[in-house]
Scaffold this motif. Structure first.
Motif, PDB file in Angstrom:
ATOM      1  N   ILE A  56       0.843  -1.193   0.000  1.00 53.22           N
ATOM      2  CA  ILE A  56       0.000   0.000   0.000  1.00 53.22           C
ATOM      3  C   ILE A  56       0.879   1.243   0.000  1.00 53.22           C
ATOM      4  O   ILE A  56       0.688   2.164  -0.809  1.00 53.22           O
ATOM      5  N   LEU A  57       1.869   1.271   0.887  1.00 53.53           N
ATOM      6  CA  LEU A  57       2.775   2.416   0.948  1.00 53.53           C
ATOM      7  C   LEU A  57       3.543   2.573  -0.356  1.00 53.53           C
ATOM      8  O   LEU A  57       3.670   3.683  -0.883  1.00 53.53           O
ATOM      9  N   GLU A  58       4.023   1.469  -0.913  1.00 50.19           N
ATOM     10  CA  GLU A  58       4.781   1.530  -2.166  1.00 50.19           C
ATOM     11  C   GLU A  58       3.914   2.052  -3.309  1.00 50.19           C
ATOM     12  O   GLU A  58       4.372   2.818  -4.152  1.00 50.19           O
ATOM     13  N   PHE A  59       2.643   1.663  -3.331  1.00 52.73           N
ATOM     14  CA  PHE A  59       1.731   2.146  -4.372  1.00 52.73           C
ATOM     15  C   PHE A  59       1.652   3.671  -4.346  1.00 52.73           C
ATOM     16  O   PHE A  59       1.782   4.338  -5.378  1.00 52.73           O
ATOM     17  N   PHE A  60       1.414   4.238  -3.170  1.00 48.91           N
ATOM     18  CA  PHE A  60       1.292   5.691  -3.076  1.00 48.91           C
ATOM     19  C   PHE A  60       2.615   6.379  -3.367  1.00 48.91           C
ATOM     20  O   PHE A  60       2.654   7.397  -4.048  1.00 48.91           O
ATOM     21  N   LYS A  65       6.127  12.565  -5.530  1.00 44.97           N
ATOM     22  CA  LYS A  65       5.946  13.472  -4.402  1.00 44.97           C
ATOM     23  C   LYS A  65       4.463  13.657  -4.094  1.00 44.97           C
ATOM     24  O   LYS A  65       3.626  13.593  -4.972  1.00 44.97           O
ATOM     25  N   GLY A  66       4.195  13.933  -2.832  1.00 46.28           N
ATOM     26  CA  GLY A  66       2.819  14.198  -2.419  1.00 46.28           C
ATOM     27  C   GLY A  66       2.043  12.958  -2.043  1.00 46.28           C
ATOM     28  O   GLY A  66       0.825  13.007  -1.935  1.00 46.28           O
ATOM     29  N   MET A  71      -2.762  10.101   0.154  1.00 49.39           N
ATOM     30  CA  MET A  71      -3.326   9.173   1.134  1.00 49.39           C
ATOM     31  C   MET A  71      -4.380   9.883   1.984  1.00 49.39           C
ATOM     32  O   MET A  71      -5.444   9.318   2.272  1.00 49.39           O
ATOM     33  N   ASN A  72      -4.107  11.131   2.373  1.00 43.50           N
ATOM     34  CA  ASN A  72      -5.063  11.911   3.148  1.00 43.50           C
ATOM     35  C   ASN A  72      -6.350  12.116   2.345  1.00 43.50           C
ATOM     36  O   ASN A  72      -7.456  12.012   2.883  1.00 43.50           O
TER      37      ASN A  72
END
Length: 87
Positions: A56-60, A65-66, A71-72
């Motif tokens: 999930i983190l890698e996708f975003f 940047k941003g 995610m927010n």
């Protein structure tokens, strides 16, 4: 357009033309009554520690940047959707 399409077009901007063009002097797209304008300051964000699945983190992060802002935005959309569903 998709993000990939926008990134592919990134280098197509004629910056010299834009620098030399000057300010747009044409009619406004819509009338603005600045007497009624209200300054809206963004809310302060809270720093949190959050455990996420690595994919999930890698996708975003893979979209550049941003990623925290994106995610927010996803979380905000979820919250808004939940508020609409609840009576």
């Amino acid at each position: 357009m998709s993000l990939a399409e926008l990134r592919a077009r990134k280098g197509e901007t004629d910056w010299d033309h834009l620098r030399n063009a000057g300010d747009y002097e044409g009619p406004e797209e819509f009338p603005v009554d600045w007497d009624k304008a209200v300054l809206v300051e963004p809310a302060n964000k809270q720093m949190v520690s959050l455990r996420l699945d690595a994919d999930i983190l890698e996708f975003f992060k893979s979209n550049g940047k941003g990623y925290q802002t994106r995610m927010n935005a996803v979380l905000r959309a979820y919250v808004q959707a939940q508020k609409v569903r609840r009576p």
